[in-house]
Design an enzyme around this catalytic site. Structure first.
Site, PDB file in Angstrom:
ATOM      1  N   ASP A 488     -16.140  15.488 -55.072  1.00 17.61           N
ATOM      2  CA  ASP A 488     -17.524  15.960 -55.097  1.00 17.61           C
ATOM      3  C   ASP A 488     -17.644  17.455 -55.323  1.00 17.61           C
ATOM      4  OD1 ASP A 488     -19.311  13.892 -54.822  1.00 17.61           O
ATOM      5  OD2 ASP A 488     -19.080  13.768 -52.656  1.00 17.61           O
TER       6      ASP A 488
HETATM    7  C1  BGC Z   1     -17.974  18.013 -49.131  1.00 17.26           C
HETATM    8  C2  BGC Z   1     -17.507  16.742 -49.765  1.00 17.26           C
HETATM    9  C3  BGC Z   1     -18.606  15.747 -49.714  1.00 17.26           C
HETATM   10  C4  BGC Z   1     -19.897  16.308 -50.263  1.00 17.26           C
HETATM   11  C5  BGC Z   1     -20.996  15.295 -50.050  1.00 17.26           C
HETATM   12  C6  BGC Z   1     -19.252  18.493 -49.762  1.00 17.26           C
HETATM   13  O1  BGC Z   1     -19.696  19.635 -49.115  1.00 17.26           O
HETATM   14  O2  BGC Z   1     -16.971  18.999 -49.241  1.00 17.26           O
HETATM   15  O3  BGC Z   1     -16.370  16.235 -49.079  1.00 17.26           O
HETATM   16  O4  BGC Z   1     -18.256  14.609 -50.453  1.00 17.26           O
HETATM   17  O5  BGC Z   1     -20.236  17.505 -49.643  1.00 17.26           O
HETATM   18  O6  BGC Z   1     -22.254  15.699 -50.283  1.00 17.26           O
HETATM   19  C1  NOJ Z   2     -16.426  12.705 -49.116  1.00 23.90           C
HETATM   20  C2  NOJ Z   2     -17.407  11.892 -49.873  1.00 23.90           C
HETATM   21  O1  NOJ Z   2     -18.017  10.943 -49.026  1.00 23.90           O
HETATM   22  C3  NOJ Z   2     -16.761  11.174 -51.018  1.00 23.90           C
HETATM   23  O2  NOJ Z   2     -17.727  10.501 -51.768  1.00 23.90           O
HETATM   24  C4  NOJ Z   2     -15.969  12.133 -51.869  1.00 23.90           C
HETATM   25  O3  NOJ Z   2     -15.299  11.366 -52.851  1.00 23.90           O
HETATM   26  C5  NOJ Z   2     -14.991  12.930 -51.055  1.00 23.90           C
HETATM   27  N1  NOJ Z   2     -15.661  13.582 -49.969  1.00 23.90           N
HETATM   28  C6  NOJ Z   2     -14.252  13.979 -51.879  1.00 23.90           C
HETATM   29  O4  NOJ Z   2     -15.076  14.996 -52.269  1.00 23.90           O
END
Ligand code: BGC
Ligand code: NOJ
Length: 816
Positions: A488
């Site tokens: 993400d």
């Molecule tokens: C986080 C990710 C997450 C995303 C979701 C980010 O700030 O680092 O792990 O998937 O937010 O919105």
């Molecule tokens: C957490 C999120 O829930 C997931 O959708 C994502 O793939 C991972 N973080 C990595 O960014």
């Protein structure tokens, strides 16, 4: 290193022996619609279906001290006031224990030879928490004391509750009827639901107004109503009206030496037919609540419901069990990893001690991935989830990134354009069919974007997913990344320079340039399942066309996606490589190594092996593999959020437990059982419990999302426990790839990849009705390779157990 408890495997519990854990160590209650979070000091909250829209009790996030609010009991004996769960009073206890089990938590506290044991659970098919508190006089003298309960209500919408004070400090309303306090805020207008807190005994008083309970200047640690209470002299009758409604019962107890008494409390949620809301003007219809209250008006009714719930878990956890020489492996596989998979399936990433329950509903990629770890448990629920998810897909194959569990509608604020999303639907459907053999799911008519007029068979959704990738290729022929792929935080089209702007939703470039090698690997790996599905359905021509696209993609990965010693991660909007030796920072990423090898790219020419060797060389640490290396030390506007985290945290070179399994599976594909197990045991909580409880900080019985990487000051410290794709991926990894018992479309493959020193193991797997008692003997002391497989004494060719329709138990012997 200090430990804070121990595993009781026979009871399937983790027993915490001090309330002062390095962070609240929590458990989840509830299996279907009503869920609760409960910490080892009884903190937490509950909700019905949707942690944002139907919040029952209030929680204070990010508080000091952490974990404020829960369902609290106070005991007042003479001038001594204490809580069985230590908090909120925090008076020293003579004895304390918290047992987190499957769907229940028991907290014991003892002081002055008065023992309190509080059981918390959500019975099956019941929309409420049941609290049974047993008080025992362990002294030689008669005891007289007062028991107080306390739950604070949330005004339903958790976001509003925490923000819209000009309104919600006026709306609170309750009704009190005997020992039951009803929370009916907004019931007068558009709501047809209320909640209540009751106890199965007469009360000496009650409070339903928070300020009257605490006193204006005290908190829950020393509420005036408790501190100043004098049995027989004080009065308690405060009524919540506006401000903050709570429910607190006052119960006078007398106990002879050696005697016990039990009280049952129910904290319930009720819906009422719209035209049947009122018993009389201003008085709510309590019929449904009274039925719930009656159901649990005795301790024996509670015990019966607990036994029923235990049966439910016994059954769920009997579907895959292993008996190896390693207790830690056994408890991960048989108990905690499977348990976490179920909790994660239920709640996606919505409500934990790191997810507020306000922000995120059900994630498209998240929930699809969760299915693979859960489908053998409750396949019907997995099926429904697949349909719900597919219903939020767009006709072009893209998907809403999230949907709200209450409405099941796609979330417009977040939107779509995460270009890995579509493929995860193929992944979940393939996992579902492999487990169940239910090919009919593909015929199920499923709408796009919840619009019934657009409904098509689920197979068409898979086709839309597959084509979404090939309709969105970039300059090198690799898939365009969109807002982001699985990572993400790799926001290659975002270019955000404005603080407060969300990296997830900020306006992005049209995105016709930046490409993802991860999606390419996913396309080859998951796309293969699409081809196999088409072949099974006899759609030969379509299968061939799809296979050609995959072959082409694999070639592209080997050229544009290969960096010399590992797979490139992406191309940015300037066509520059991301995750390459050419980069100053972030030279190598984990995701493309894992997924490309899982897709068997470069297996023939040594590239796959080289990629995994590089992962070990540059990414591995004592605490698992970091996501990338070297960590970003500067903010790279062209890369986005990944470079916003301090080095070593989260996606910026944290140990992301979610994608360590991709490397582990890749190692098993190459037959490297020793490497695979070494990676596995570095992050598996049961192994870390023994070595690192204090440093690790999170619950030692479930996976966290992230462990701080080697660049972080707190290397080895975990964060974001419970709700993470880590649960499903690790279960798939250990059960299907290390132990190698892997469902396939036409049978159960047995293909272990284990450390060469293992003598073997035993496992039981229920699959499509039959039970297989499997004995694996590693006679050749190798990591991988089945030399002979017998079923009920008869050798079969190959290593796939065919589907048995007899529903019986079969004994399987596997010689490696
Ligand atoms: C986080 C990710 C997450 C995303 C979701 C980010 O700030 O680092 O792990 O998937 O937010 O919105
Ligand atoms: C957490 C999120 O829930 C997931 O959708 C994502 O793939 C991972 N973080 C990595 O960014």
């Amino acid at each position: 290193m200090k430990k804070y408890g121990f595993f009781d495997d026979a009871a399937r519990e983790y027993v915490i022996t001090t309330p002062q854990t390095p962070y609240p160590w929590i458990n989840y209650l509830g299996t279907q619609d009503f869920f609760s979070l409960i910490s080892n000091t009884a903190g937490g909250y509950c909700f019905y279906k949707d942690a944002r829209l139907r919040r029952i009790t209030r929680y204070r996030y990010n508080n000091v001290p952490v974990d404020m609010n829960g369902r609290y009991f106070y005991i007042k004996e003479g001038s001594d006031v204490w809580s069985p769960g230590w908090k909120p009073v925090k008076n020293d206890l003579d004895d304390y224990k918290c047992r987190h089990g499957m769907g229940y938590t028991v907290i014991h506290g003892t002081k002055n030879k008065l023992a309190a044991e509080a059981l918390f659970f959500v019975p099956m098919n019941f929309n409420g928490e049941v609290h049974k508190i047993k008080l025992t006089n362990e002294s030689k003298k008669k005891k007289k004391f007062t028991l107080f309960s306390m739950a604070e209500f949330c005004l339903w919408n958790a976001h509003d509750d925490f923000t819209n004070f000009q309104r919600n400090l006026n709306t609170g309303e309750v009704e009190v009827d005997g020992s039951t306090i009803y929370h009916k805020t907004e019931y007068r207008e558009r709501r047809n639901h209320y909640s209540f807190y009751t106890v199965n005994t007469e009360v000496a008083g009650f409070h339903s107004d928070r300020d009257s309970f605490t006193g204006r200047y005290n908190g829950f640690e020393a509420p005036e109503a408790v501190m100043k209470w004098k049995p027989g002299k004080s009065e308690a009758k405060s009524v919540g009206d506006g401000w903050s409604p709570i429910a607190s019962h006052v119960i006078e107890v007398t106990l002879e030496p050696g005697k016990s008494e039990e009280f049952v409390f129910v904290l319930g949620y009720v819906e009422v037919e719209n035209d049947d809301k009122w018993a009389k003007p201003g008085v709510i219809n309590k019929k449904n609540a009274k039925a719930m209250i009656k159901k649990f008006n005795t301790a024996s009714a509670v015990n019966k419901a607990m036994a029923e719930m235990k049966k439910f878990w016994d059954d769920l956890l009997s579907r895959y069990t292993v008996k190896s020489g390693d207790d830690k492996l056994n408890r991960m596989v048989n108990i905690w990893n499977q348990y976490q998979c179920i909790v994660t399936f239920n709640l996606s990433r919505s409500a934990s001690y790191f997810e507020s329950g306000i922000g995120r509903g059900m994630g498209f990629r998240d929930s699809n991935q969760d299915i693979a770890g859960f489908v053998h448990q409750l396949p019907d629920r997995a099926r429904q989830r697949i349909i719900d998810l597919a219903s939020t897909q767009f006709e072009n194959g893209g998907a809403y990134h999230q949907y709200q569990p209450l409405t099941k509608k796609g979330n417009n604020e977040v939107g779509g354009n995460f270009n890995d999303d579509p493929l995860w639907l193929i992944y979940s459907v393939a996992s579902y069919i492999k487990e169940t053999g239910d090919w009919d799911i593909l015929k199920e008519s499923v709408p796009f974007d919840n619009n019934p007029a657009t409904a098509k068979p689920l197979l068409d959704h898979l086709s839309a997913s597959f084509h979404h990738v090939i309709n969105n290729l970039g300059p090198h022929g690799l898939p365009l990344i969109g807002r982001a792929d699985w990572n993400d935080c790799l926001n290659l089209n975002c270019f955000s320079t404005t603080p407060d702007e969300s990296f997830q939703t900020c306006t992005s470039k049209d995105g016709k340039t930046a490409e993802s090698v991860l999606i390419a690997g996913m396309f080859a790996c998951i796309g293969k399942e699409y081809v196999r599905i088409l072949k099974h359905l006899g759609k030969k021509a379509e299968a061939e066309v799809a296979q050609n696209h995959i072959d082409k993609m694999k070639k592209t990965i080997l050229t544009a996606g290969w960096d010399g010693e590992w797979f490139v991660r992406a191309y940015d909007d300037n066509k520059q490589k991301v995750g390459s030796k050419e980069c100053g920072e972030g030279k190598i990423f984990i995701e493309s190594q894992g997924f490309c090898v899982m897709a068997e790219v470069g297996v023939d020419d040594g590239k796959a092996e080289k990629a995994l060797e590089s992962a070990r060389k540059y990414l591995d640490t004592d605490h698992g593999l970091v996501l990338l290396n070297p960590a970003y030390t500067k903010y790279h506007v062209e890369l986005g959020e990944v470079s916003s985290y301090p080095p070593g945290y989260k996606e910026n070179a944290g140990i992301f437990c979610h994608n360590n399994p991709w490397i582990i599976i890749a190692e098993t594909i190459l037959g490297q059982g020793d490497n695979a197990f070494s990676h596995y045991s570095k992050i598996a909580p049961a192994y870390r419990e023994e070595k690192y409880s204090e440093l690790h900080r999170m619950e030692p019985y479930v996976y966290p999302q992230m462990i701080a990487g080697k660049d972080a000051k707190r290397h080895g410290e975990a964060k974001n426990s419970w709700l993470t794709g880590t649960a499903a991926w690790n279960f798939v990894t250990v059960s299907q790839w290390i132990l190698g018992i892997r469902p396939d479309y036409d049978g159960l493959i047995i293909d272990p990849c284990i450390p060469s020193t293992w003598p073997g193991f035993k496992a039981t797997r229920k699959f499509r009705g039959a039970t297989f008692n499997i004995t694996v003997k590693n006679e050749s002391k190798s990591c991988k390779g089945v030399r002979c497989l017998t079923i009920d004494g008869k050798a079969i060719p190959g290593n796939t157990i065919p589907v048995f329709t007899d529903g019986k138990a079969h004994s399987v012997v596997v010689i490696m």
